[in-house]
Each structure stands twice: as C-alpha cells, then as structure tokens.
Design a protein around this motif. Sequence first.
Motif, PDB file in Angstrom:
ATOM      1  N   LYS A  69      49.818  54.589  43.218  1.00  0.00           N
ATOM      2  CA  LYS A  69      50.751  55.541  43.811  1.00  0.00           C
ATOM      3  C   LYS A  69      50.877  55.317  45.312  1.00  0.00           C
ATOM      4  O   LYS A  69      51.972  55.425  45.870  1.00  0.00           O
ATOM      5  CB  LYS A  69      50.335  56.970  43.499  1.00  0.00           C
ATOM      6  CG  LYS A  69      50.529  57.315  42.038  1.00  0.00           C
ATOM      7  CD  LYS A  69      50.236  58.763  41.748  1.00  0.00           C
ATOM      8  CE  LYS A  69      50.278  58.987  40.267  1.00  0.00           C
ATOM      9  NZ  LYS A  69      51.435  59.627  39.776  1.00  0.00           N
ATOM     10  N   THR A  70      49.773  54.986  45.963  1.00  0.00           N
ATOM     11  CA  THR A  70      49.820  54.706  47.401  1.00  0.00           C
ATOM     12  C   THR A  70      50.655  53.469  47.678  1.00  0.00           C
ATOM     13  O   THR A  70      51.488  53.470  48.593  1.00  0.00           O
ATOM     14  CB  THR A  70      48.398  54.532  47.965  1.00  0.00           C
ATOM     15  OG1 THR A  70      47.647  55.716  47.708  1.00  0.00           O
ATOM     16  CG2 THR A  70      48.434  54.265  49.460  1.00  0.00           C
ATOM     17  N   LYS A  73      54.263  54.306  47.245  1.00  0.00           N
ATOM     18  CA  LYS A  73      54.754  55.072  48.392  1.00  0.00           C
ATOM     19  C   LYS A  73      55.006  54.150  49.590  1.00  0.00           C
ATOM     20  O   LYS A  73      55.996  54.315  50.307  1.00  0.00           O
ATOM     21  CB  LYS A  73      53.754  56.161  48.776  1.00  0.00           C
ATOM     22  CG  LYS A  73      53.724  57.321  47.818  1.00  0.00           C
ATOM     23  CD  LYS A  73      52.674  58.333  48.242  1.00  0.00           C
ATOM     24  CE  LYS A  73      52.533  59.440  47.224  1.00  0.00           C
ATOM     25  NZ  LYS A  73      51.477  60.392  47.576  1.00  0.00           N
ATOM     26  N   MET A 111      49.372  55.000  55.671  1.00  0.00           N
ATOM     27  CA  MET A 111      49.175  55.128  54.230  1.00  0.00           C
ATOM     28  C   MET A 111      48.216  54.067  53.683  1.00  0.00           C
ATOM     29  O   MET A 111      47.583  54.288  52.661  1.00  0.00           O
ATOM     30  CB  MET A 111      50.513  55.036  53.498  1.00  0.00           C
ATOM     31  CG  MET A 111      51.482  56.081  53.902  1.00  0.00           C
ATOM     32  SD  MET A 111      52.004  57.279  52.705  1.00  0.00           S
ATOM     33  CE  MET A 111      51.229  57.007  51.228  1.00  0.00           C
TER      34      MET A 111
END
Length: 129
Positions: A69-70, A73, A111
């Motif tokens: 998911k990171t 993103k 991130m």
Amino acid sequence: MEIIQVVGLGLLVTVLVLIIKEQKPMFAFLLTAFTGIMIFLFLIGKISSVIQVLEDLAVQSGVNMVFLKTILKIIGIAYIAEFGAQIVRDAGLESVASKIELSGKILIMVMAIPIVTVIIETVLNLLPT
C-alpha cells in the motif's frame, strides 16, 4: 486498442487548441486540462485492475500489505504530481510546475522512510555481530 482512442483524442484536441488559442487562450487551456482529466478517468479502470493483481500477488507471496500500500501510494503521488505539473506547465507557469514536482518528491521521500527503515534493519540483522 485503447491507445488509438487516447492518441486520436489527443490529436483532435491539439488541432482544436491550436485553432482556439489565437482567439480565446483561456478556453484552449481549459480544453487541454479537461482532456487530460478525461484521459485519466478513461484509464482508472486499467489502473484499478493492475492494483488488484498486485494485491493478489502480495497476498499469495505473504508480503506485508503495508509495504504494498505504501508503494502504491508513492506511485500515486508521482503520477498525480507529474499530471498536475504538466497542466500547470501547459498554462505557462514553469516555476509553479517545478514546485509541484519538488513537493511530490518530498512527499515520496517521507512515505518511503518506513520501507527504507525496514531494509536497513534487515541488512543490519544479516551482518555478523
């Protein structure tokens, strides 16, 4: 053959923008921005299917979903920053476009910190003490 539709739309809008630009530059810019958004919306379905395949592969391989998911993103930030910078660049504001790109790079770096931390910890655990 979706690329033919995208290129066809791009060429059509290019001709329209070149014609309109002389009389109404604001409309030409709005047409350009609208076309970019339409192309992006056209590709949303493709993007979601790619994300679904990546999630399935992550589940099958046992990869922690937080990392996937990171990474998704981060990819999203890169695409959105590039898209925004291109639209602003089309309006002739190169300095603002550069700031958008810089902001995207900084957000990506922020991130990525958890992933980099895990990689460094893993390498340190592999080294003999």
